[in-house]
Design a protein around this motif. Structure first.
Motif, PDB file in Angstrom:
ATOM      1  N   GLU A  10       5.857  -1.150  -5.317  1.00 46.31           N
ATOM      2  CA  GLU A  10       4.751  -2.074  -4.671  1.00 46.31           C
ATOM      3  C   GLU A  10       5.680  -3.088  -4.596  1.00 46.31           C
ATOM      4  O   GLU A  10       5.427  -3.490  -3.058  1.00 46.31           O
ATOM      5  N   LEU A  11       5.689  -4.563  -5.289  1.00 46.09           N
ATOM      6  CA  LEU A  11       6.230  -5.750  -4.894  1.00 46.09           C
ATOM      7  C   LEU A  11       7.513  -5.833  -3.718  1.00 46.09           C
ATOM      8  O   LEU A  11       7.616  -6.168  -2.740  1.00 46.09           O
ATOM      9  N   ALA A  12       7.792  -4.830  -3.309  1.00 47.57           N
ATOM     10  CA  ALA A  12       9.279  -4.512  -3.963  1.00 47.57           C
ATOM     11  C   ALA A  12       9.481  -3.606  -2.479  1.00 47.57           C
ATOM     12  O   ALA A  12      10.133  -4.203  -1.507  1.00 47.57           O
ATOM     13  N   ASN A  13       8.272  -3.076  -2.384  1.00 50.67           N
ATOM     14  CA  ASN A  13       8.124  -2.380  -0.906  1.00 50.67           C
ATOM     15  C   ASN A  13       8.037  -3.305   0.330  1.00 50.67           C
ATOM     16  O   ASN A  13       8.502  -3.653   1.474  1.00 50.67           O
ATOM     17  N   GLY A  14       6.648  -4.362  -0.342  1.00 48.36           N
ATOM     18  CA  GLY A  14       5.994  -5.051   0.626  1.00 48.36           C
ATOM     19  C   GLY A  14       7.514  -5.877   1.429  1.00 48.36           C
ATOM     20  O   GLY A  14       7.129  -6.785   2.565  1.00 48.36           O
ATOM     21  N   ILE A  36       0.541  -1.305   0.426  1.00 51.24           N
ATOM     22  CA  ILE A  36      -0.050  -0.310   0.109  1.00 51.24           C
ATOM     23  C   ILE A  36       0.706   1.291  -0.147  1.00 51.24           C
ATOM     24  O   ILE A  36       0.406   2.463  -0.434  1.00 51.24           O
ATOM     25  N   ILE A  37       1.487   1.412   1.231  1.00 50.57           N
ATOM     26  CA  ILE A  37       3.071   2.782   0.482  1.00 50.57           C
ATOM     27  C   ILE A  37       4.136   2.419  -0.575  1.00 50.57           C
ATOM     28  O   ILE A  37       3.840   3.121  -1.225  1.00 50.57           O
ATOM     29  N   GLY A  38       4.132   1.534  -0.888  1.00 44.17           N
ATOM     30  CA  GLY A  38       4.712   1.549  -2.645  1.00 44.17           C
ATOM     31  C   GLY A  38       3.825   1.819  -3.337  1.00 44.17           C
ATOM     32  O   GLY A  38       4.293   2.329  -4.336  1.00 44.17           O
ATOM     33  N   SER A  39       2.320   1.956  -3.165  1.00 45.55           N
ATOM     34  CA  SER A  39       1.866   2.720  -4.421  1.00 45.55           C
ATOM     35  C   SER A  39       2.059   4.292  -4.313  1.00 45.55           C
ATOM     36  O   SER A  39       1.677   4.736  -5.271  1.00 45.55           O
TER      37      SER A  39
END
Length: 248
Positions: free
Chosen positions: A78-82, A13-16
């Motif tokens: 998004e995936l990387a941040n998660g 979500i933050i990645g977005s």
């Protein structure tokens, strides 16, 4: 397992939002009040167009309105941040510093992509990282001497290098980044971050020059960011391992 799943969901979500920062900060656009829109046709995205990763997959990487391709960067960031958030909790445990490290990593993702594209580290990102570092210093109950060591030991050395090489040895943004890193990581881990950042930069950029015909000029921000993450995850273990060779 459920806890890590929740961390991953918060991370994507933050990645977005990080994607918004990556595109708008270099253009000096508002990252808060301006609604998300298609870069091609201007279509204002609905909430169901903004579900991290899943909206990209469902829409097959295209704008719902005009059908223009959407950059693969969106789901990748998004995936990387998660994933990085989950790994940070796995390596560092559940503590206040881990939360700060996750927020640091999100800032470093934005910084790295922007620096790689523009060869410029946004000043606002360094300020954001410094604020996180200030919180860490307050929570840890640092003394004035330790604070000065954290802030200036590495950044002061880089500033000296900057002056002696007449601005050719290092960039001003990199110095500010290491200044913030000192507050976030402490001077010992920041030294380690600088070492790994230079190591990553040397190895990866030589590979890029040989195999991808990249130019000699490199953006150090991404490599210093990698060094900071390495230090945050494994720095204390590496330092303990290294010091054992000097204990009689």
């Amino acid at each position: 397992m459920v806890v890590y799943l929740m961390i991953f969901l918060y991370g994507i979500i933050i990645g977005s939002f990080l994607n918004v920062c990556i595109y708008r900060i270099p253009k000096k656009e508002n990252i808060v009040t301006t609604r998300s829109h298609c870069m091609a046709c201007g279509y204002q995205l609905k909430w169901y167009d903004l579900i991290p990763i899943f909206s990209f997959v469902i829409l097959r990487g295209r704008c719902r309105k005009c059908g223009e391709k959407v950059s693969i960067q969106y789901p990748l960031i998004e995936l990387a941040n998660g994933v990085l958030w989950v790994l940070t909790f796995a390596f560092c445990g559940f503590q206040i510093e881990t939360i700060l490290y996750c927020l640091m990593i999100s800032g470093l993702l934005v910084l790295s992509v922007i620096d790689a594209r523009t060869f410029e580290i946004p000043f606002g990102i360094n300020v954001y990282l410094l604020v996180l570092g200030g919180i860490r210093e307050i929570v840890s109950g640092c003394t004035l001497i330790s604070l000065l060591m954290d802030l200036f030991l590495v950044s002061g050395f880089l500033m000296l290098l900057y002056i002696l090489t007449k601005r050719k040895g290092i960039g001003g943004g990199d110095i500010k980044l290491m200044f913030a890193a000192g507050a976030l990581l402490g001077w010992k881990l920041t030294v380690l971050a600088l070492f790994f950042g230079c190591l990553y930069g040397s190895v990866i950029h030589i590979f890029r020059m040989k195999c991808m015909h990249a130019g000699r000029v490199l953006a150090m921000g991404p490599y210093l960011s990698m060094g900071m993450v390495t230090a945050a995850w494994f720095g204390n273990t590496i330092i303990s391992w290294y010091l054992q060779f000097f204990i009689i």
